[in-house]
Design an enzyme around this catalytic site. Structure first.
Site, PDB file in Angstrom:
ATOM      1  N   LYS A 192       0.824  -1.210   0.000  1.00 47.91           N
ATOM      2  CA  LYS A 192       0.000   0.000   0.000  1.00 47.91           C
ATOM      3  C   LYS A 192       0.856   1.257   0.000  1.00 47.91           C
ATOM      4  O   LYS A 192       0.476   2.263  -0.583  1.00 47.91           O
ATOM      5  CB  LYS A 192      -0.974   0.009   1.181  1.00 47.91           C
ATOM      6  CG  LYS A 192      -2.063  -1.054   1.019  1.00 47.91           C
ATOM      7  CD  LYS A 192      -3.249  -0.845   1.930  1.00 47.91           C
ATOM      8  CE  LYS A 192      -4.322  -1.894   1.616  1.00 47.91           C
ATOM      9  NZ  LYS A 192      -5.503  -1.815   2.431  1.00 47.91           N
ATOM     10  N   LYS A 208     -11.010  -3.574  -3.566  1.00 49.08           N
ATOM     11  CA  LYS A 208     -11.763  -2.392  -3.979  1.00 49.08           C
ATOM     12  C   LYS A 208     -10.870  -1.343  -4.637  1.00 49.08           C
ATOM     13  O   LYS A 208     -11.357  -0.526  -5.412  1.00 49.08           O
ATOM     14  CB  LYS A 208     -12.517  -1.781  -2.801  1.00 49.08           C
ATOM     15  CG  LYS A 208     -11.625  -1.233  -1.719  1.00 49.08           C
ATOM     16  CD  LYS A 208     -12.462  -0.624  -0.642  1.00 49.08           C
ATOM     17  CE  LYS A 208     -11.704  -0.227   0.599  1.00 49.08           C
ATOM     18  NZ  LYS A 208     -10.428  -0.790   0.920  1.00 49.08           N
ATOM     19  N   LYS A 214      -5.560 -10.509  -5.923  1.00 52.25           N
ATOM     20  CA  LYS A 214      -6.807 -10.691  -5.157  1.00 52.25           C
ATOM     21  C   LYS A 214      -7.808  -9.617  -5.546  1.00 52.25           C
ATOM     22  O   LYS A 214      -7.428  -8.501  -5.918  1.00 52.25           O
ATOM     23  CB  LYS A 214      -6.538 -10.676  -3.653  1.00 52.25           C
ATOM     24  CG  LYS A 214      -6.448  -9.307  -3.034  1.00 52.25           C
ATOM     25  CD  LYS A 214      -6.649  -9.364  -1.524  1.00 52.25           C
ATOM     26  CE  LYS A 214      -6.679  -7.932  -0.981  1.00 52.25           C
ATOM     27  NZ  LYS A 214      -7.791  -7.609  -0.132  1.00 52.25           N
TER      28      LYS A 214
HETATM   29  N1  AQP Z   1     -10.315 -10.931  -2.436  1.00 52.08           N
HETATM   30  C1  AQP Z   1     -10.588 -11.365  -1.212  1.00 52.08           C
HETATM   31  N2  AQP Z   1     -10.825 -12.672  -0.987  1.00 52.08           N
HETATM   32  C2  AQP Z   1     -11.117 -13.134   0.254  1.00 52.08           C
HETATM   33  N3  AQP Z   1     -11.198 -12.320   1.345  1.00 52.08           N
HETATM   34  C3  AQP Z   1     -10.980 -11.006   1.166  1.00 52.08           C
HETATM   35  N4  AQP Z   1     -10.991  -9.950   2.015  1.00 52.08           N
HETATM   36  C4  AQP Z   1     -10.715  -8.815   1.326  1.00 52.08           C
HETATM   37  N5  AQP Z   1     -10.511  -9.107   0.028  1.00 52.08           N
HETATM   38  C5  AQP Z   1     -10.670 -10.455  -0.108  1.00 52.08           C
HETATM   39  C6  AQP Z   1     -11.297 -10.064   3.432  1.00 52.08           C
HETATM   40  O1  AQP Z   1     -12.324  -9.142   3.745  1.00 52.08           O
HETATM   41  C7  AQP Z   1     -12.191  -8.708   5.101  1.00 52.08           C
HETATM   42  C8  AQP Z   1     -12.306  -7.224   5.185  1.00 52.08           C
HETATM   43  O2  AQP Z   1     -11.112  -6.691   4.688  1.00 52.08           O
HETATM   44  P1  AQP Z   1     -10.689  -5.205   4.813  1.00 52.08           P
HETATM   45  O3  AQP Z   1     -11.490  -4.422   5.748  1.00 52.08           O
HETATM   46  O4  AQP Z   1      -9.217  -5.195   4.962  1.00 52.08           O
HETATM   47  O5  AQP Z   1     -11.136  -4.801   3.439  1.00 52.08           O
HETATM   48  P2  AQP Z   1     -10.297  -4.093   2.480  1.00 52.08           P
HETATM   49  O6  AQP Z   1      -8.848  -4.388   2.659  1.00 52.08           O
HETATM   50  O7  AQP Z   1     -10.787  -2.704   2.609  1.00 52.08           O
HETATM   51  O8  AQP Z   1     -10.771  -4.771   1.172  1.00 52.08           O
HETATM   52  P3  AQP Z   1      -9.993  -4.616  -0.096  1.00 52.08           P
HETATM   53  O9  AQP Z   1     -10.984  -4.526  -1.161  1.00 52.08           O
HETATM   54  O10 AQP Z   1      -8.989  -5.699  -0.172  1.00 52.08           O
HETATM   55  O11 AQP Z   1      -9.298  -3.205   0.099  1.00 52.08           O
HETATM   56  P4  AQP Z   1      -7.919  -2.658  -0.440  1.00 52.08           P
HETATM   57  O12 AQP Z   1      -8.114  -2.427  -1.882  1.00 52.08           O
HETATM   58  O13 AQP Z   1      -7.753  -1.388   0.341  1.00 52.08           O
HETATM   59  O14 AQP Z   1      -6.884  -3.683  -0.133  1.00 52.08           O
HETATM   60  C9  AQP Z   1     -10.850  -9.247   5.582  1.00 52.08           C
HETATM   61  O15 AQP Z   1     -11.054 -10.370   6.385  1.00 52.08           O
HETATM   62  C10 AQP Z   1     -10.132  -9.623   4.316  1.00 52.08           C
HETATM   63  O16 AQP Z   1      -9.220 -10.673   4.529  1.00 52.08           O
END
Ligand code: AQP
Length: 332
Positions: A114, A200, A197
């Site tokens: 990040k 968002k 993966k």
């Molecule tokens: N692709 C995924 N597959 C399985 N589990 C996932 N999680 C996130 N992406 C996947 C799980 O969702 C939960 C919430 O995660 P978070 O609050 O860390 O969500 P996030 O990071 O905002 O989601 P993103 O979309 O992955 O955000 P960015 O783009 O910021 O990295 C966790 O349990 C996570 O493991």
């Protein structure tokens, strides 16, 4: 009710949860509330580690909370709350930061990813200490199990190390938690780049559950697959097809091999269409329920306040013990 506790959290940073959040985490939250004392949290403080528009963050937090309830987290069976409503999370973080090595924190791959995305110089100190806030979230509830996706495994390891370090230096205070990672859905992949993966921050290949049904269906129908035609579950050789099979199997409560067999000889089009239908069969009623909950903000705020009060009942004495053990003098 079991004495064993489960804790998990999710950031409110986008207007909608994505499919990976649901399949990798929240679906399991719903299941685990039946057998554990469950604490589920919208981790708004974590969102402050990257720039946020205040009005958008407020809306996203309400929407995230509504989504947790709409997905099936039941306030009568669990404690859903908002992280910033329980000040103990930030307070324990400070103590844990003092126990974390700079080198140890520097090895966190999520920070490396990040911080390099936006330029390492502009990354906040909060992004660096994000895992200690996550550790505080978990340890405050003397949590046994933490349902998360694969991307959080390293942060969970750090949480375990910090719990053990604290316990061995200051006496037994925290439960050392286990990650609860369901292998099949631990990593839902980006529909446009099935080597990454679903996330968002890469919206092109990401299914947002509150998007209009047409947008969702189109994203799934245009998922990147491969130049063959055979439907087979083979994550290494056929990541795109295997990802669609994983999504379809999870949403229809079937084994992935059984689903793969059903498409032998029928090509990728049918698989994509059925995967899209399965996602919509979940997403449409989910979105309707979210709208219903958001239409009554007074009631939502009441449930939120009740969750925070119940969370604080557990968190406050654990923080007080931790403060006392490290040598802080009680206020009164
Ligand atoms: N692709 C995924 N597959 C399985 N589990 C996932 N999680 C996130 N992406 C996947 C799980 O969702 C939960 C919430 O995660 P978070 O609050 O860390 O969500 P996030 O990071 O905002 O989601 P993103 O979309 O992955 O955000 P960015 O783009 O910021 O990295 C966790 O349990 C996570 O493991």
């Amino acid at each position: 009710m079991s004495e064993r506790r489960v804790f998990s959290g999710i950031q409110p940073t986008a207007g909608s949860f994505q499919l990976g959040n649901y399949l990798g985490a929240i679906r399991h939250w719903v299941r685990l509330q039946e057998t554990y004392q469950a604490f589920y949290c919208v981790v708004d403080l974590h969102s402050l580690t990257v720039p946020q528009d205040p009005a958008e963050l407020r809306t996203a937090t309400m929407t995230a909370y509504a989504q947790i309830l709409a997905a099936g987290v039941d306030p009568a069976r669990s404690v859903p709350f908002v992280q910033s409503h329980v000040a103990e999370h930030a307070q324990l973080t400070w103590v844990l930061q003092g126990l974390t090595g700079f080198g140890e924190a520097s090895r966190m791959t999520q920070f490396k990813d990040k911080s390099t995305r936006g330029g390492a110089e502009s990354a906040s100190v909060g992004l660096f200490t994000y895992p200690m806030l996550m550790a505080a979230d978990i340890l405050l509830y003397r949590t046994h199990a933490v349902p998360v996706g694969e991307d959080q495994r390293q942060h969970l390891e750090l949480t375990r190390d910090l719990a053990q370090r604290f316990n061995s230096r200051f006496g037994d205070t925290f439960v050392v938690p286990e990650a609860h990672i369901v292998k099949e859905t631990a990593k839902i992949l980006d529909l446009q780049d099935p080597t990454a993966k679903m996330s968002k921050s890469q919206p092109g290949g990401c299914v947002f559950l509150l998007d209009p049904p047409k947008v969702i269906a189109k994203k799934i129908r245009s998922a990147v697959t491969d130049s063959e035609t055979e439907v087979r579950f083979d994550p290494a050789a056929k990541p795109g097809v295997s990802n669609l099979l994983t999504i379809l199997a999870a949403l229809t409560a079937r084994d992935v091999e059984t689903v793969a067999k059903a498409y032998q000889g029928s090509g990728y089009g049918a698989l994509k269409a059925d995967a899209a239908d399965a996602v919509l069969a979940f997403a449409e009623p989910f979105a309707a329920r979210v709208r219903e909950l958001l239409d009554d903000p007074g009631e939502l705020a009441r449930v939120m306040a009740d969750g925070a009060a119940r969370a604080r009942e557990v968190a406050a004495p654990v923080l007080a013990t931790a403060y006392q053990r490290v040598g802080l003098v009680p206020a009164g």
